[in-house]
Design an enzyme around this catalytic site. Structure first.
Site, PDB file in Angstrom:
ATOM      1  N   LYS A 172       0.856  -1.196   0.000  1.00  0.00           N
ATOM      2  CA  LYS A 172       0.000   0.000   0.000  1.00  0.00           C
ATOM      3  C   LYS A 172       0.883   1.235   0.000  1.00  0.00           C
ATOM      4  O   LYS A 172       1.769   1.395   0.849  1.00  0.00           O
ATOM      5  CB  LYS A 172      -0.841   0.000   1.271  1.00  0.00           C
ATOM      6  CG  LYS A 172      -2.300   0.218   1.024  1.00  0.00           C
ATOM      7  CD  LYS A 172      -3.004   0.285   2.363  1.00  0.00           C
ATOM      8  CE  LYS A 172      -4.481   0.254   2.191  1.00  0.00           C
ATOM      9  NZ  LYS A 172      -5.166   0.534   3.443  1.00  0.00           N
TER      10      LYS A 172
HETATM   11  C1  E4P Z   1      -8.443   1.062   3.064  1.00  0.00           C
HETATM   12  O1  E4P Z   1      -7.635   0.272   2.633  1.00  0.00           O
HETATM   13  C2  E4P Z   1      -8.346   1.733   4.366  1.00  0.00           C
HETATM   14  O2  E4P Z   1      -7.810   0.887   5.332  1.00  0.00           O
HETATM   15  C3  E4P Z   1      -9.638   2.254   4.855  1.00  0.00           C
HETATM   16  O3  E4P Z   1     -10.786   1.802   4.258  1.00  0.00           O
HETATM   17  C4  E4P Z   1      -9.611   3.356   5.801  1.00  0.00           C
HETATM   18  O4  E4P Z   1     -10.799   4.044   5.881  1.00  0.00           O
HETATM   19  P1  E4P Z   1     -11.345   4.738   7.193  1.00  0.00           P
HETATM   20  O5  E4P Z   1     -10.181   4.952   8.122  1.00  0.00           O
HETATM   21  O6  E4P Z   1     -11.974   5.988   6.720  1.00  0.00           O
HETATM   22  O7  E4P Z   1     -12.332   3.757   7.757  1.00  0.00           O
END
Ligand code: E4P
Length: 217
Positions: free
Chosen positions: A83
């Site tokens: 990522k």
């Molecule tokens: C995606 O890979 C992220 O981990 C994620 O969905 C984070 O989103 P949020 O912190 O707004 O829930």
């Protein structure tokens, strides 16, 4: 549509995997820090349970550092997806990693043009964060729609991974638009397993079975 689970909590990952609900996992530094302990041990545990794509995030801010961390993460398993944040340095890292055949998930995408750049750089997945857009009164789902249109217009093969999902309607709408993957928190996944008419129907079937047999098989 594939479902990933958006958590680093191993019990929830196991439960969802046993239910046959998930094709992969996404984590981020916040989700890992929520579980505490050694993040490498946690990541290894997740990789033992799930054979599909598991996103693990780099924390370096320069391309060279991101690439080093990506190589380190890849040693943990073939199914690791690295990522990378949607930044100018992130794009450089994605370009290099893609030329090395390493799968990436470009994260923190909030505009269609960011998604276009991520796809052009060779990202395997692009992650629009829809719940965070909804939270500031911008339409997260229109972003997904725009990205789908752009990718289809130009034949980009990058997968749209809908992230920051808050409720089942997000998943349904993303599926209708044709997003490739939704990464969903455990609680939201369980919400769309259940339907009150299923529970009601089952209670009535079991009641009638009891009348017929006293509850025996
Ligand atoms: C995606 O890979 C992220 O981990 C994620 O969905 C984070 O989103 P949020 O912190 O707004 O829930």
């Amino acid at each position: 549509m594939r479902f990933f689970i958006d958590t680093a909590k191993i019990e929830d990952i196991r439960t969802a995997a046993d239910q046959g609900l998930i094709d992969g996992v996404t984590t981020n530094p916040t989700l890992l820090s929520r579980e505490g302990g050694d993040w490498r041990d946690r990541a290894k545990e997740i990789l033992e349970v799930v054979k599909g794509p598991v996103s693990l995030e780099v924390v370096a801010e320069d391309a060279a550092g991101m690439i080093l961390q990506a190589h380190d993460l890849k040693k943990m398993g073939d199914n690791v997806v690295v990522k990378i944040p949607m930044t100018p340095e992130g794009l450089k890292a994605v370009k290099t990693l893609s030329s090395e055949g390493i799968d990436t998930n470009v994260t923190l995408i909030f505009s269609p043009l960011q998604a276009l750049l991520a796809a052009k750089a060779g990202g395997t997945y692009v992650s629009p964060f829809i719940g965070r857009l909804d939270a500031i009164a911008e339409n997260g789902m229109s972003l997904v729609e725009d990205i789908r249109t752009i990718f289809d217009n130009y034949g980009f093969t990058a997968k749209i991974l809908v992230a920051s999902v808050r409720h089942p309607m997000h998943v349904l709408e993303a599926a209708l638009i044709g997003a490739d993957v939704a990464t969903v928190p455990f609680a939201v996944l369980q919400q769309f397993v259940h339907h009150p008419l299923t529970d009601k129907g089952l209670a009535s079937f079991l009641g009638d079975w009891k009348k017929l047999t006293g509850g025996k098989w």
